[in-house]
Design a protein around this motif. Structure first.
Motif, PDB file in Angstrom:
ATOM      1  N   HIS A 112       0.841  -1.207   0.000  1.00 52.99           N
ATOM      2  CA  HIS A 112       0.000   0.000   0.000  1.00 52.99           C
ATOM      3  C   HIS A 112       0.872   1.251   0.000  1.00 52.99           C
ATOM      4  O   HIS A 112       0.614   2.231  -0.703  1.00 52.99           O
ATOM      5  CB  HIS A 112      -0.903  -0.008   1.239  1.00 52.99           C
ATOM      6  CG  HIS A 112      -1.590   1.298   1.470  1.00 52.99           C
ATOM      7  ND1 HIS A 112      -2.633   1.738   0.690  1.00 52.99           N
ATOM      8  CD2 HIS A 112      -1.362   2.295   2.378  1.00 52.99           C
ATOM      9  CE1 HIS A 112      -3.027   2.933   1.103  1.00 52.99           C
ATOM     10  NE2 HIS A 112      -2.269   3.290   2.127  1.00 52.99           N
ATOM     11  N   GLU A 118      -5.246  -0.547  -2.242  1.00 57.75           N
ATOM     12  CA  GLU A 118      -6.068  -0.633  -1.026  1.00 57.75           C
ATOM     13  C   GLU A 118      -6.383  -2.093  -0.743  1.00 57.75           C
ATOM     14  O   GLU A 118      -6.706  -2.839  -1.668  1.00 57.75           O
ATOM     15  CB  GLU A 118      -7.396   0.122  -1.245  1.00 57.75           C
ATOM     16  CG  GLU A 118      -7.265   1.634  -1.173  1.00 57.75           C
ATOM     17  CD  GLU A 118      -6.808   2.095   0.197  1.00 57.75           C
ATOM     18  OE1 GLU A 118      -5.966   3.002   0.266  1.00 57.75           O
ATOM     19  OE2 GLU A 118      -7.248   1.470   1.189  1.00 57.75           O
ATOM     20  N   LEU A 125      -3.010   0.226   7.650  1.00 59.55           N
ATOM     21  CA  LEU A 125      -2.311   0.503   6.387  1.00 59.55           C
ATOM     22  C   LEU A 125      -1.570   1.823   6.435  1.00 59.55           C
ATOM     23  O   LEU A 125      -1.227   2.387   5.423  1.00 59.55           O
ATOM     24  CB  LEU A 125      -3.334   0.543   5.231  1.00 59.55           C
ATOM     25  CG  LEU A 125      -3.776  -0.825   4.697  1.00 59.55           C
ATOM     26  CD1 LEU A 125      -4.777  -0.629   3.569  1.00 59.55           C
ATOM     27  CD2 LEU A 125      -2.581  -1.607   4.188  1.00 59.55           C
TER      28      LEU A 125
END
Lengths: 165, 298, 369, 177
Positions: A112, A118, A125
């Motif tokens: 990411h 995504e 993340l």
């Protein structure tokens, strides 16, 4: 102890691979549609492919696709499987493999950060390697690092002559 | 009045001598460890240069408590010098100096503790909590030994204990009570904070422990404090177990021997974790000390 | 555990107890770590991006700089990746020389990590002796490749130049010296030292299931009785011509991992002796034409070899051009350094955090890249 | 911090003492740090010149920037540098600190170290060998002895120049004073 051929039969029977290929001795590559990749991962994990080496991502700019490659290895068959799938470059959304391998959370976090893909279901993340980075994710093909460096930093001028020209 | 001036002059002489000897011992220790590690090591007079450099550097203070802590540590240690007979030099030798020395040593480490708490660095507070728990560890066997010695020779002044071992070297406590001398040697290593009991200044765990925030002249003062502490503890050991000495040179020579043994012993051992260290102190040394005490009483 | 009693410590990048430029932010209560987070990224230079900007041959100079402790492993994996995609045959002598270099690198890596572990618990003498022993191996590297650490010696298609016979004799003499003088000293001062055993035994335990689940390999697995070694499972270079055992222990703690490092070194010495004994003659480099015009067909490959800390792999993709299209580096300590810190560090004592980090061989440039 | 470093005879004695005993900060910022253990230990032994490792910036005088510097490390390096006490020196290893070296086109490394920190000297070598490090440090000791190593003064005098460059790359940087 399956060899490459038996493994391929197993895959053809249970999963709907788009393309299967024996690349080299003890190395098999399988291409799948994005929707049934996670299911293939859990299937293979139950068939002695417990070791997830890493998840790689390749940015095919011309074809407008990210290719996610999951590298598995079995401690019984001693065979490497590279499960590949291609997702659209624009939304760049894919499901997480966190439930199957908890460590995948960090590989996805890495992808990411450098590609901007995504992973639904992976809430962790945020930034890990870079520090307050506001530009395009750096590993994408359309991010040109030399042009970025030229306008971000000045070069040391050796009495008039720049280092790079 | 003259006697006062004489005492002050004598005291200054002892302080300067103890600091210089302490730093020299630290230089010798570095040389020995270097030789064991197959290298040359810094010159023997390196600690003097370190102290001079440290007093030349700027230093950042963390408030009054931090400054006072360093001063108290150094002051407490210098005060202890009053009561330790260094060979023939002797300032005060009344009864009870043994206990007074133990108390004053505690004052010095409490001063350092106060200083580090002032510095506010979590690693420093971990370091100082380790130092105090370790002090708890080695005080127990040490007190048992001291009480058994006091009981044996019916005097609690170091000078008296030293005189009791006069005469031939046969009736040194080292030979009279070898087990006690061995336990005291291990306790000595713990007191000086040498390996394997240097968990409080463990650089790889808590970045050199209590002194993590002190640079410049604070570190210089703590270095001086360390050197005087080494001399005090060695002098205590030599007085109690090697029968002191009549002149300062043979006294320093005996201290050097004990110091070299402690350094060599330490350089081959990794460091204990703090609770293993304290457990070790309470297991073997305490047991032997109690046995020895019973042997003396009966 | 309310928050008030917990303090946060930056076991930060500037700390003697931490392996390399890498930080662990952990909260502790009393003397035990309650939660920990990896603070990685200090060594990120964007290797994979730089590799896409350079020709195939130019990357051989860039590749060893990824992991400082084991530059030869990177060179080997890069060369194997290139040969796998391009189906290039490597002469047998080059395979033998590559295995010798890799085993020498393994010994210097292990002796260096044993020294680092010993320094972590305060045994500085062993660190000095370990680094000294490593220096003798670096001298051999200097003779073969001309450089101490970054050799740029293993290239796609073979190795840069041949090894003369007297260098082989020097290697054999060094192996004898290691076995008869250096390692016995180490054995007495460290492995028979009760303190060291007490400091390492039962610490930083990672069980077999946790290791397999996490994807950690090498000593972490072999300390749990699992004899997995890529040199046996997927033999590469000349490892199919040599016999050696894979040392394993049972209870998966720091003490076993360090003993594995010692036994691995003894095995490496045995391998090197066999390799030097029956090394075939012949060329050491297949002719791939002008270096600047290296080109391999479109394709991809995941190649991996056994570094001293486990599986070290590259995923390389080529689009048939003069430069690699994508190279993904999978370091051996990637799962441990990022995921392992959060999952397995809590619960250890503060005094054992350096033991935990160093005995698991966390090498930050691998996952910072 | 007093900025008037007057060049009296007392200063010469301090310079002499400073060059005899240097504490090197134990901070491996880049890949060159792999050559520090051999320099510190038995074979090359930098401690015979009085140079030893120090655990914390408070006790350190010498900051070795061993190779390239990523922006994340640069921020921590600036904090470390400002924590160190007055006579402090910075030495850069290899060409990565001069013009970016092998990572000249990397988006995450800085290209010139002396725009952010005052550098006394650079030691050549893409990872300088232990002999080169020792030779460099001996030269540094001579510079300290005759007072040429005044990086910390340069940092004080044109503080604005350094702060602007740092903020240009790092955005906001915490300032202690």
């Amino acid at each position: 102890m399956r060899n490459e051929k038996e493994l391929l039969e197993l895959i053809n029977v249970h999963l709907e691979p788009q393309a299967v290929e024996i690349k080299r001795e003890q190395n098999v590559s399988v291409e799948l549609a994005p929707k049934n990749l996670i299911q293939a991962l859990s299937f293979l994990k139950s068939h002695s492919y417990q070791h997830l080496s890493t998840i790689s991502c390749v940015d095919w700019l011309e074809e407008g696709a990210f290719e996610l490659v999951y590298h598995l290895f079995s401690y019984d068959d001693y065979i490497n499987i590279s499960l590949k799938t291609r997702i659209k470059r624009e939304p760049g959304i894919f499901q997480t493999a966190k439930e199957i391998w908890p460590v995948a959370e960090f590989y996805e976090r890495d992808i990411h950060e450098f590609f901007g893909v995504e992973f639904k279901g992976n809430d962790n993340l945020e930034e890990m390697i870079l520090e307050n980075w506001q530009h395009l994710p750096p590993m994408r093909k359309d991010f040109d690092t030399r042009e970025f460096v030229n306008d971000q930093y000045e070069w040391r001028d050796y009495n008039g002559q720049k280092h790079t020209d | 009045m003259i006697d006062l001036i004489y005492k002050i002059g004598h005291f200054l002489l002892i302080t300067v001598f103890a600091t210089a000897l302490g730093l020299l011992f630290m230089g010798i220790a570095r040389k020995i460890i270097a030789r064991i590690q197959k290298r040359y090591g810094p010159p023997v007079y390196q600690p003097y240069l370190d102290v001079l450099k440290l007093f030349g550097k700027d230093a950042i203070t963390h408030g009054f408590i931090f400054d006072f802590g360093a001063v108290m540590a150094l002051g407490g240690v210098i005060a202890t010098l009053f009561f330790i007979p260094l060979g023939s030099w002797q300032l005060y030798s009344m009864e009870g100096t043994v206990l007074l020395v133990i108390y004053l040593l505690a004052v010095a480490s409490l001063g350092m503790a106060m200083g580090t708490v002032g510095s506010g660095n979590p690693q420093a507070s971990i370091g100082i909590s380790r130092a105090l728990t370790q002090m708890l560890g080695y005080e127990l066997p040490f007190l048992v030994i001291l009480f058994s010695l006091i009981f044996r020779y019916q005097t609690s002044s170091i000078w008296g204990l030293m005189q009791a071992q006069a005469g031939s070297f046969l009736n040194w406590n080292l030979f009279a009570y070898p087990m006690m001398a061995l336990v005291a040697f291990v306790v000595l290593i713990g007191m000086m904070g040498k390996k394997p009991f240097d968990a409080m200044i463990a650089p790889s765990e808590i970045g050199s422990g209590p002194v993590v925030e002190s640079g410049g002249k604070y570190l210089g003062m703590l270095l001086l404090q360390k050197s005087i502490t080494i001399i005090i503890e060695l002098a205590l050991y030599v007085n109690l177990f090697l029968g002191g000495a009549d002149n300062i040179f043979s006294f320093s020579f005996k201290m050097l021997i004990v110091w070299i043994l402690a350094t060599m012993f330490g350089s081959l051992f990794p460091r204990f974790r703090i609770e293993d260290g304290v457990k070790f102190f309470w297991k073997w040394p305490l047991g032997i000390a109690i046995l020895q005490a019973l042997y003396i009483i009966i | 555990m309310d928050k008030s009693t917990q303090t946060e410590i930056f076991f930060g990048p500037n700390h003697p107890g931490v392996p390399g430029n890498y930080g662990i932010i952990y909260e502790f209560e009393g003397d035990t770590v309650t939660s920990a987070k990896a603070n990685a990224g200090h060594l990120h230079r964007g290797f994979e991006k730089l590799m896409e900007e350079r020709l195939w041959i130019k990357n051989t100079a860039l590749v060893p700089r990824i992991c400082v402790e084991e530059p030869d492993i990177n060179e080997m994996v890069y060369a194997m990746g290139f040969e796998a995609i391009g189906e290039i045959e490597v002469p047998r002598r080059a395979d033998y020389i590559r295995s010798i270099i890799l085993e020498l690198a393994r010994i210097q890596g292990h002796i260096f990590s044993i020294g680092g572990n010993a320094a972590g618990i305060g045994q500085y003498t062993v660190m000095h002796w370990g680094t000294l022993t490593r220096d003798y191996i670096l001298d051999i590297f200097e003779e073969i490749t001309g450089a101490r650490v970054y050799h740029i010696y293993i290239r796609p298609g073979g190795v840069r130049q041949d090894i003369e016979d007297e260098t082989f004799d020097k290697i054999l003499d060094l192996m004898d010296e290691l076995e008869n003088e250096r390692f016995p000293d180490l054995e007495k001062t460290l492995f028979e030292n009760p303190n060291a055993q007490k400091r390492w035994q039962g610490k930083a335990v990672i069980t077999k299931e946790e290791a397999v689940e996490m994807g950690a390999t090498g000593p972490v697995l072999r300390a749990n009785g699992v004899p997995h070694d890529l040199r046996k499972m997927m033999p590469y270079a000349a490892y199919d011509d040599v016999e050696f055992e894979v040392p394993t222990y049972e209870n998966g703690d720091a003490w076993d991992r360090i003993k594995i490092a010692r036994d691995d070194m003894l095995q490496s010495i045995k391998i090197i002796r066999q390799l030097i004994q029956n090394i075939p003659d012949g060329p050491v480099q297949t002719d791939l034409g002008n270096g600047l015009k290296y080109k391999i067909p479109k394709g991809d490959a995941y190649v991996k070899i056994e570094s001293k800390r486990g599986e070290y792999g590259y995923y390389m993709v080529s689009d048939g051009g003069l430069k690699p299209y994508r190279v993904h580096v999978r370091g051996a300590s990637t799962p441990l350094g990022l995921y392992g810190v959060r999952e397995f560090l809590p619960g250890t004592r503060i005094a054992d955090v350096p033991v935990w980090a160093k005995s698991l061989g966390i090498c930050p440039p691998e996952f910072d890249r | 911090m007093n900025n008037n470093f007057v060049k009296g005879s007392w200063q010469e004695i301090l310079d002499w003492a400073q060059n005899k005993s240097i504490n090197m900060l134990h901070y491996c910022t880049g890949c060159g740090a792999i050559e520090l253990p051999p320099t510190m230990t038995s074979r090359y032994d930098m401690s015979r010149f009085g140079i030893g490792p120090a655990a914390t910036p408070r006790q350190a005088d010498l900051l070795l920037v061993t190779g390239y510097l990523s922006t994340k490390t640069l921020r921590r390096l600036i904090y470390t540098y400002e924590q160190m006490q007055a006579p402090k020196f910075v030495v850069g290893f290899g060409s990565c600190t001069i013009n970016g070296g092998m990572y000249w086109d990397s988006y995450n490394t800085i290209k010139q170290l002396d725009k952010y920190l005052p550098v006394e000297m650079y030691i050549a070598g893409c990872m300088p060998r232990p002999e080169a490090i020792l030779d460099g440090l001996l030269k540094l000791k001579k510079m300290i002895n005759n007072g040429e190593a005044d990086g910390y003064q340069r940092y004080q005098d044109n503080l604005e120049f350094y702060h602007q460059n740092q903020e240009a790359v790092l955005g906001e940087v915490q300032r202690t004073q």
